[in-house]
Design a protein around this motif. Structure first.
Motif, PDB file in Angstrom:
ATOM      1  N   CYS A   1      28.987  12.976   9.813  1.00  0.00           N
ATOM      2  CA  CYS A   1      29.372  13.742   8.627  1.00  0.00           C
ATOM      3  C   CYS A   1      30.678  13.202   8.055  1.00  0.00           C
ATOM      4  O   CYS A   1      31.672  13.038   8.769  1.00  0.00           O
ATOM      5  CB  CYS A   1      29.527  15.210   9.027  1.00  0.00           C
TER       6      CYS A   1
ATOM      7  N   VAL B   1      32.557  14.835   6.162  1.00  0.00           N
ATOM      8  CA  VAL B   1      33.496  15.946   6.020  1.00  0.00           C
ATOM      9  C   VAL B   1      34.216  16.201   7.332  1.00  0.00           C
ATOM     10  O   VAL B   1      35.442  16.276   7.395  1.00  0.00           O
ATOM     11  CB  VAL B   1      32.768  17.222   5.549  1.00  0.00           C
ATOM     12  N   CYS B   2      33.441  16.343   8.446  1.00  0.00           N
ATOM     13  CA  CYS B   2      34.058  16.754   9.712  1.00  0.00           C
ATOM     14  C   CYS B   2      33.851  15.742  10.836  1.00  0.00           C
ATOM     15  O   CYS B   2      34.440  15.884  11.900  1.00  0.00           O
ATOM     16  CB  CYS B   2      33.521  18.115  10.137  1.00  0.00           C
TER      17      CYS B   2
ATOM     18  N   CYS C   1      24.842  18.065   8.516  1.00  0.00           N
ATOM     19  CA  CYS C   1      25.814  18.072   9.604  1.00  0.00           C
ATOM     20  C   CYS C   1      25.355  19.031  10.706  1.00  0.00           C
ATOM     21  O   CYS C   1      24.920  20.151  10.422  1.00  0.00           O
ATOM     22  CB  CYS C   1      27.176  18.498   9.061  1.00  0.00           C
TER      23      CYS C   1
ATOM     24  N   CYS D   1      30.421  23.589   9.727  1.00  0.00           N
ATOM     25  CA  CYS D   1      30.530  22.691   8.565  1.00  0.00           C
ATOM     26  C   CYS D   1      29.246  22.763   7.728  1.00  0.00           C
ATOM     27  O   CYS D   1      29.263  23.152   6.573  1.00  0.00           O
ATOM     28  CB  CYS D   1      30.787  21.266   9.046  1.00  0.00           C
TER      29      CYS D   1
HETATM   30 ZN   LIG Z   1      30.319  18.206   9.001  1.00  0.00          ZN
END
Ligand SMILES: [Zn+2]
Length: 302
Positions: A139, A141-142, A157, A162
């Protein structure tokens, strides 16, 4: 309507609404009529019969062996599902298959122009989406691992907090034939085959329109100012992840100032010198499956 460019125009039903149905996709994976195109480390599986032109290999479920890789539903061809499977995690891809035909993993750029057009477009699609999957296993993002959903058209994800969804991406790139009356501008990069010259091209930047990208790239690479930017056609170009957006543009200035980091040569070429000319090591036009070639040939025809 213009003829589609290479790698576009296949008669494919992408089945976008239905591929959200996981049970439907899973049933198609096991269906005896479904077919699989196979990739391995960026190469496409192509049949190699003697004395025959290359053909895409469409394997049946029984020829796929265990298939422990996440199949991507490309869509339906005449109501038959076609999946892409990437065997890159296997050191020996043939050992993962139960297929004993004559075939090899080949760079699509090598065989693309020789394939039937519909097969070339399917292999291009498979290559592009396999590349995206390979680079989105985590991911953005995270950082947690992602998993494939919706027939391979989403990666979600696995971190429940998330839960971000990531969608397949393609990078827009502009490619443009710049003309000045009866001559056109062609340039070459040092790494290209001997003599090859092509139209200018470059990636679209965030916050930029296509017309602005055309003007910026031409000016950056050659110092030429353009106007009358008109759209021509587009081409999927999964080498590795582009959508080529083709334009013609009129030059408002003609003095060339090269950016040596981008081009080793650029010049104006007269139409009468290009029409019917055979390629050689002093000047060859871009490869026949490229939109660059199409932009030049359509301009030459006037
Ligand atoms: Zn994520």
């Amino acid at each position: 309507m213009k003829e589609a460019n290479f790698y576009a125009g296949g008669a494919l039903d992408r089945a976008a609404p239905r591929r959200k149905d996981g049970a439907w996709v899973a049933s198609l994976v096991e269906h005896s009529e479904s077919r699989f195109v196979v990739l391995w480390r960026g190469r496409s599986l192509v049949l190699t019969g003697e004395d025959a032109s290359p053909r895409a290999a469409f394997l049946a479920r029984a020829e796929m062996g265990a298939v422990d890789c996440e199949p991507v539903l490309l869509g339906l061809v005449e109501k038959r599902a076609v999946f892409a499977v990437d065997l890159s995690r296997h050191e020996e891809p043939f050992s993962a298959l139960a297929f004993d035909g004559r075939a090899e993993f080949t760079d699509l750029r090598r065989v693309g122009p020789l394939l039937p057009r519909a097969e070339g477009s399917l292999l291009a699609y498979a290559r592009g989406i396999a590349y995206w999957h390979e680079r989105h296993r985590f991911c953005g993002v995270c950082g947690a691992p992602t998993r494939s959903e919706e027939g391979g058209h989403v990666r979600r994800c696995t971190n429940a907090a998330c839960d971000a969804s990531h969608f397949p991406r393609t990078d827009p790139a502009v490619i443009m034939l710049v003309h000045d009356g009866d001559r056109c501008l062609l340039g070459r990069k040092p790494e290209w085959p001997a003599g090859m010259h092509s139209t200018l091209a470059g990636f679209v930047e965030p916050g930029e329109s296509l017309e602005e990208a055309v003007a910026r790239e031409v000016f950056e690479e050659t110092g030429i100012v353009v106007a009358d930017v008109t759209y021509h056609s587009s081409q999927p170009w999964p080498f590795p992840a582009s959508l080529m957006l083709g334009f013609h543009a009129r030059a408002c200035s003609t003095a060339i100032t090269l950016d040596p980091e981008e081009l080793e040569h650029a010049a104006w070429y007269e139409r009468c010198d290009l029409v019917g000319r055979e390629d050689d090591d002093t000047l060859r036009l871009p490869r026949r499956d490229s939109i660059a070639r199409r932009l030049v040939e359509d301009w030459l025809r006037g």
